[in-house]
Scaffold this active site. Structure first.
Site, mmCIF file in Angstrom:
data_model
loop_
_atom_site.group_PDB
_atom_site.id
_atom_site.type_symbol
_atom_site.label_atom_id
_atom_site.label_comp_id
_atom_site.label_asym_id
_atom_site.label_seq_id
_atom_site.Cartn_x
_atom_site.Cartn_y
_atom_site.Cartn_z
ATOM 1 N N HIS A 103 45.757 42.921 41.888
ATOM 2 C CA HIS A 103 44.452 43.523 42.144
ATOM 3 C C HIS A 103 44.081 43.385 43.612
ATOM 4 C CE1 HIS A 103 43.470 39.283 41.963
ATOM 5 N NE2 HIS A 103 42.324 39.561 42.569
ATOM 6 N N ASP A 105 40.434 42.460 45.682
ATOM 7 C CA ASP A 105 39.139 41.874 45.305
ATOM 8 C C ASP A 105 38.004 42.891 45.364
ATOM 9 O OD1 ASP A 105 40.345 39.464 44.888
ATOM 10 O OD2 ASP A 105 39.922 38.699 46.905
ATOM 11 N N HIS A 261 47.037 41.462 45.582
ATOM 12 C CA HIS A 261 47.638 40.146 45.389
ATOM 13 C C HIS A 261 47.666 39.744 43.919
ATOM 14 C CE1 HIS A 261 43.320 39.471 45.962
ATOM 15 N NE2 HIS A 261 43.447 38.392 45.197
ATOM 16 N N ARG A 276 37.477 30.175 47.730
ATOM 17 C CA ARG A 276 37.545 31.514 48.329
ATOM 18 C C ARG A 276 36.180 31.996 48.781
ATOM 19 N NH1 ARG A 276 38.892 36.473 44.492
ATOM 20 N NH2 ARG A 276 36.843 37.245 45.055
#
Ligand code: SIN
Length: 298
Positions: A103, A105, A261, A276
């Site tokens: 995907h 983000d 990723h 993150r």
């Protein structure tokens, strides 16, 4: 003195000679951003960042998104999304399934994230080998490798990205009302170009992924599924991928337009703890909008 070492893959570079806890002057920051746009994924080893420093560094690069799963925000730091399989008092401290499938983000937002910064606090290790790698695939390299007929076929096409699709696929449940209320547009499906143009480099990037993209607008269900299957298989081929083997203290930044990723889940019952931040982005521009004069040509 800053130095940039490319990986052997078509994307990814290590930036050496920078302590990210220090005040970065504008020239150094500009050099980092240039390297990021060029290499799509960059990383800095051996950093000792506090949560405040992680957020502060991220803010120098743009406004931050708040993750829809606010239950996994780091306490006292709503901008930090915790990715972990660890428990505290019997409760998960982070999302244990983040990155389970390929995907980009927040691709299901109208204005998807431009990039994310992941900091490694605890990395699982077995028999001297670090586990829990993350795979990054270059969407520019994948686009450039397409045959001309396929580039022509994709030209101007639009796809639908659905947060519900991602949730159902990965977590086998749908977004609850509370989570939905935190997403711009209340979590409604969004339409994006199948090929989008990077806002800084002008390079074309394939922008469909196996987690969130449900269909291609204007095609029959069968044609749409067939084309998506071709594209999602194409973009994750090993020749487009950099595999990051984490060390504690790595700060890695990826571009959410030019990469996708996926994390490796090869370490249970060992523990992994990552944090993150996610940068807000802008409305994606399609290949056709970017080059109106070129419409009809590859
Ligand atoms: C993510 O998709 O944000 C998590 C990636 C990772 O844990 O390696």
């Amino acid at each position: 003195m800053i130095s940039i070492r490319r990986t052997n893959a078509p994307l990814g570079a290590e930036i050496q000679g920078i302590d990210l806890t220090g005040e970065l002057d504008d020239a150094i920051l500009a050099a980092i951003v240039d390297a990021w746009h060029e290499h799509e994924v960059i990383f800095f080893r051996g950093q000792t960042l506090s949560p405040e420093q992680h957020v502060c560094l991220s803010r120098r690069l743009g406004e931050l998104e708040l993750h829809v799963r606010s239950e996994f925000a780091k306490p006292g730091h709503p901008e930090i999304f915790v990715v972990s399989n660890m428990l505290e008092n019997g409760k998960p401290i982070g999302a244990s399934d983040a990155g389970a499938t390929w995907h980009s983000d927040s691709c299901c937002r109208r204005e998807p994230s431009s990039g994310s910064l992941l900091y490694a606090r605890q990395v699982p290790r077995r028999d001297g080998k670090m586990l829990g790698d993350t795979l990054f695939s270059s969407m520019t390299a994948a686009y450039e490798a397409l045959p001309d007929e396929m580039k022509m076929r994709l030209r101007g096409l639009r796809c639908v990205n659905s947060i519900d699709n991602g949730y159902t696929r990965v977590r086998r449940n749908v977004l609850d009302e509370n989570q939905r209320s935190r997403v711009p547009g209340h979590g409604a499906d969004v339409e994006h170009p199948v090929v989008r143009v990077h806002p800084h480099t002008g390079r074309k990037c394939i922008y469909v992924n196996e987690s969130y993209t449900t269909h291609i607008v204007g095609l029959s269900a069968d044609d749409s599924r067939a084309l998506l299957d071709i594209l999602t298989a194409h973009v994750t081929q090993p020749q487009f991928v950099y595999r990051h083997n984490w060390q504690v203290g790595d700060l890695l930044m990826w571009d959410n337009c030019s990469t996708q990723h996926k994390a490796m889940f090869d370490y249970a019952p060992l523990h992994r703890l990552m944090e993150r931040t996610t940068l807000q982005g802008i409305l994606p521009l399609s290949d056709v909008e970017h080059e109106p004069a070129m419409a009809g040509q590859v």
